[in-house]
Design a protein around this motif. Structure first.
Motif, PDB file in Angstrom:
ATOM      1  N   SER A   1     -21.099 -10.029  -2.300  1.00  0.00           N
ATOM      2  CA  SER A   1     -21.045  -9.854  -0.979  1.00  0.00           C
ATOM      3  C   SER A   1     -19.419  -9.519  -0.643  1.00  0.00           C
ATOM      4  O   SER A   1     -18.743  -9.763  -1.397  1.00  0.00           O
ATOM      5  CB  SER A   1     -21.581 -11.018  -0.222  1.00  0.00           C
ATOM      6  N   LYS A   2     -19.413  -8.987   0.478  1.00  0.00           N
ATOM      7  CA  LYS A   2     -18.203  -8.410   1.091  1.00  0.00           C
ATOM      8  C   LYS A   2     -17.881  -9.348   2.095  1.00  0.00           C
ATOM      9  O   LYS A   2     -18.706  -9.899   2.987  1.00  0.00           O
ATOM     10  CB  LYS A   2     -18.228  -7.157   1.238  1.00  0.00           C
ATOM     11  N   PHE A   3     -16.525  -9.298   2.371  1.00  0.00           N
ATOM     12  CA  PHE A   3     -15.874 -10.036   3.529  1.00  0.00           C
ATOM     13  C   PHE A   3     -14.663  -9.487   3.809  1.00  0.00           C
ATOM     14  O   PHE A   3     -13.858  -8.613   3.276  1.00  0.00           O
ATOM     15  CB  PHE A   3     -15.623 -11.394   3.217  1.00  0.00           C
ATOM     16  N   HIS A   4     -14.349  -9.367   5.249  1.00  0.00           N
ATOM     17  CA  HIS A   4     -13.113  -8.567   5.855  1.00  0.00           C
ATOM     18  C   HIS A   4     -11.831  -9.334   5.467  1.00  0.00           C
ATOM     19  O   HIS A   4     -11.891 -10.535   5.737  1.00  0.00           O
ATOM     20  CB  HIS A   4     -13.471  -8.590   7.489  1.00  0.00           C
ATOM     21  N   VAL A   5     -11.010  -8.569   5.320  1.00  0.00           N
ATOM     22  CA  VAL A   5      -9.639  -9.396   4.738  1.00  0.00           C
ATOM     23  C   VAL A   5      -8.804  -8.973   5.726  1.00  0.00           C
ATOM     24  O   VAL A   5      -7.936  -9.899   6.280  1.00  0.00           O
ATOM     25  CB  VAL A   5      -9.051  -8.837   3.264  1.00  0.00           C
ATOM     26  N   GLY A   6      -8.765  -7.881   6.626  1.00  0.00           N
ATOM     27  CA  GLY A   6      -7.647  -7.585   7.591  1.00  0.00           C
ATOM     28  C   GLY A   6      -7.931  -6.237   8.148  1.00  0.00           C
ATOM     29  O   GLY A   6      -8.604  -5.247   7.422  1.00  0.00           O
ATOM     30  N   ALA A   7      -7.282  -5.915   9.079  1.00  0.00           N
ATOM     31  CA  ALA A   7      -7.227  -4.367   9.937  1.00  0.00           C
ATOM     32  C   ALA A   7      -5.948  -4.030  10.028  1.00  0.00           C
ATOM     33  O   ALA A   7      -4.799  -4.820  10.173  1.00  0.00           O
ATOM     34  CB  ALA A   7      -7.932  -4.812  11.211  1.00  0.00           C
ATOM     35  N   SER A   8      -5.775  -2.705  10.087  1.00  0.00           N
ATOM     36  CA  SER A   8      -4.699  -2.004  10.267  1.00  0.00           C
ATOM     37  C   SER A   8      -4.930  -0.759  10.799  1.00  0.00           C
ATOM     38  O   SER A   8      -5.911  -0.279  11.457  1.00  0.00           O
ATOM     39  CB  SER A   8      -3.386  -1.838   9.198  1.00  0.00           C
ATOM     40  N   SER A   9      -3.794   0.216  10.846  1.00  0.00           N
ATOM     41  CA  SER A   9      -3.972   1.660  11.173  1.00  0.00           C
ATOM     42  C   SER A   9      -3.209   2.621  10.515  1.00  0.00           C
ATOM     43  O   SER A   9      -2.350   2.127   9.794  1.00  0.00           O
ATOM     44  CB  SER A   9      -3.528   1.823  12.878  1.00  0.00           C
ATOM     45  N   PHE A  10      -3.499   3.958  10.292  1.00  0.00           N
ATOM     46  CA  PHE A  10      -2.606   4.693   9.645  1.00  0.00           C
ATOM     47  C   PHE A  10      -2.875   6.137  10.310  1.00  0.00           C
ATOM     48  O   PHE A  10      -3.815   6.738  10.741  1.00  0.00           O
ATOM     49  CB  PHE A  10      -3.666   4.870   8.106  1.00  0.00           C
ATOM     50  N   ASN A  11      -1.682   6.653  10.043  1.00  0.00           N
ATOM     51  CA  ASN A  11      -1.557   8.246  10.629  1.00  0.00           C
ATOM     52  C   ASN A  11      -0.789   8.790   9.353  1.00  0.00           C
ATOM     53  O   ASN A  11       0.176   8.328   8.964  1.00  0.00           O
ATOM     54  CB  ASN A  11      -0.536   8.412  11.901  1.00  0.00           C
ATOM     55  N   SER A  12      -1.329   9.984   8.912  1.00  0.00           N
ATOM     56  CA  SER A  12      -0.930  10.507   7.856  1.00  0.00           C
ATOM     57  C   SER A  12       0.520  11.183   7.770  1.00  0.00           C
ATOM     58  O   SER A  12       0.907  11.771   6.907  1.00  0.00           O
ATOM     59  CB  SER A  12      -1.762  11.535   7.213  1.00  0.00           C
ATOM     60  N   LYS A  13       1.066  10.999   8.992  1.00  0.00           N
ATOM     61  CA  LYS A  13       2.526  11.342   9.396  1.00  0.00           C
ATOM     62  C   LYS A  13       3.487  10.335   8.318  1.00  0.00           C
ATOM     63  O   LYS A  13       4.741  10.462   8.091  1.00  0.00           O
ATOM     64  CB  LYS A  13       3.085  11.504  10.614  1.00  0.00           C
ATOM     65  N   THR A  14       2.659   9.218   8.026  1.00  0.00           N
ATOM     66  CA  THR A  14       3.746   8.091   7.280  1.00  0.00           C
ATOM     67  C   THR A  14       2.850   7.839   6.096  1.00  0.00           C
ATOM     68  O   THR A  14       1.675   8.151   5.895  1.00  0.00           O
ATOM     69  CB  THR A  14       3.885   6.758   8.385  1.00  0.00           C
ATOM     70  N   GLY A  15       3.440   6.619   5.225  1.00  0.00           N
ATOM     71  CA  GLY A  15       2.523   6.002   4.234  1.00  0.00           C
ATOM     72  C   GLY A  15       2.139   4.786   4.715  1.00  0.00           C
ATOM     73  O   GLY A  15       2.997   4.166   5.463  1.00  0.00           O
ATOM     74  N   LEU A  16       1.166   4.227   3.926  1.00  0.00           N
ATOM     75  CA  LEU A  16       0.645   2.747   4.313  1.00  0.00           C
ATOM     76  C   LEU A  16       0.370   2.232   2.928  1.00  0.00           C
ATOM     77  O   LEU A  16      -0.582   2.665   2.110  1.00  0.00           O
ATOM     78  CB  LEU A  16      -0.500   2.988   5.130  1.00  0.00           C
ATOM     79  N   GLY A  17       1.064   0.941   2.784  1.00  0.00           N
ATOM     80  CA  GLY A  17       0.576   0.260   1.667  1.00  0.00           C
ATOM     81  C   GLY A  17      -0.039  -1.110   2.298  1.00  0.00           C
ATOM     82  O   GLY A  17       0.351  -1.806   3.059  1.00  0.00           O
ATOM     83  N   LEU A  18      -1.303  -1.623   1.292  1.00  0.00           N
ATOM     84  CA  LEU A  18      -1.981  -2.878   1.996  1.00  0.00           C
ATOM     85  C   LEU A  18      -2.182  -3.620   0.669  1.00  0.00           C
ATOM     86  O   LEU A  18      -2.524  -3.307  -0.347  1.00  0.00           O
ATOM     87  CB  LEU A  18      -3.279  -2.551   2.679  1.00  0.00           C
ATOM     88  N   GLY A  19      -1.984  -5.014   0.846  1.00  0.00           N
ATOM     89  CA  GLY A  19      -2.160  -6.059  -0.238  1.00  0.00           C
ATOM     90  C   GLY A  19      -3.288  -6.834   0.073  1.00  0.00           C
ATOM     91  O   GLY A  19      -3.405  -7.566   1.250  1.00  0.00           O
ATOM     92  N   ALA A  20      -4.435  -7.007  -0.551  1.00  0.00           N
ATOM     93  CA  ALA A  20      -5.367  -8.121  -0.359  1.00  0.00           C
ATOM     94  C   ALA A  20      -4.898  -9.121  -1.113  1.00  0.00           C
ATOM     95  O   ALA A  20      -5.030  -9.123  -2.250  1.00  0.00           O
ATOM     96  CB  ALA A  20      -6.818  -7.579  -0.832  1.00  0.00           C
ATOM     97  N   GLN A  21      -4.696 -10.140  -0.535  1.00  0.00           N
ATOM     98  CA  GLN A  21      -4.184 -11.439  -1.123  1.00  0.00           C
ATOM     99  C   GLN A  21      -4.871 -12.717  -0.948  1.00  0.00           C
ATOM    100  O   GLN A  21      -5.758 -12.791  -0.291  1.00  0.00           O
ATOM    101  CB  GLN A  21      -2.713 -11.703  -0.652  1.00  0.00           C
TER     102      GLN A  21
END
Length: 111
Positions: A80-100
């Motif tokens: 089963s899945k669960f929501h960890v968090g939300a953010s936003s992304f624009n390809s003009k920058t980079g984005l790193g996310l960690g599921a902790q």
């Protein structure tokens, strides 16, 4: 292996790329939503592969200059899945996310 993935700094995620690291005791993936660009056009949505605890995924993602909503999802041992968090992304920058954390108490880091 949980907790063994080092958090990357912003400079390690190149512009136009998204990284997801499963740093908790559960598998995780990222879902980048499509965005309306006007004139009947939308940016492409994108979903990473599922990462097992201790692993990372990184890929180039083009949002066509728009800022797209991003959701990080975790997967419990029973599938089963669960929501960890939300953010936003624009390809003009980079984005790193960690599921902790744990499946019972998840958290999200961003770099």
């Amino acid at each position: 292996m949980a907790g063994t993935v080092a958090t990357a700094s912003a400079s390690t995620v190149p512009d136009g790329q998204v990284q997801i690291c499963a740093q908790g005791d559960y598998a995780a993936y990222v879902d980048i939503h499509p965005v309306e660009l006007g004139g009947g056009m939308t940016s492409p949505g994108f979903m990473s592969t599922v990462q097992k605890p201790g692993s990372c995924w990184q890929s180039k993602v083009n949002t066509s200059g728009a800022t797209a909503p991003v959701d990080v999802w975790g997967i419990r041992a029973d599938g089963s899945k669960f929501h960890v968090g939300a953010s936003s992304f624009n390809s003009k920058t980079g984005l790193g996310l960690g599921a902790q954390g744990t499946a019972a108490a998840p958290s999200m880091a961003q770099w």
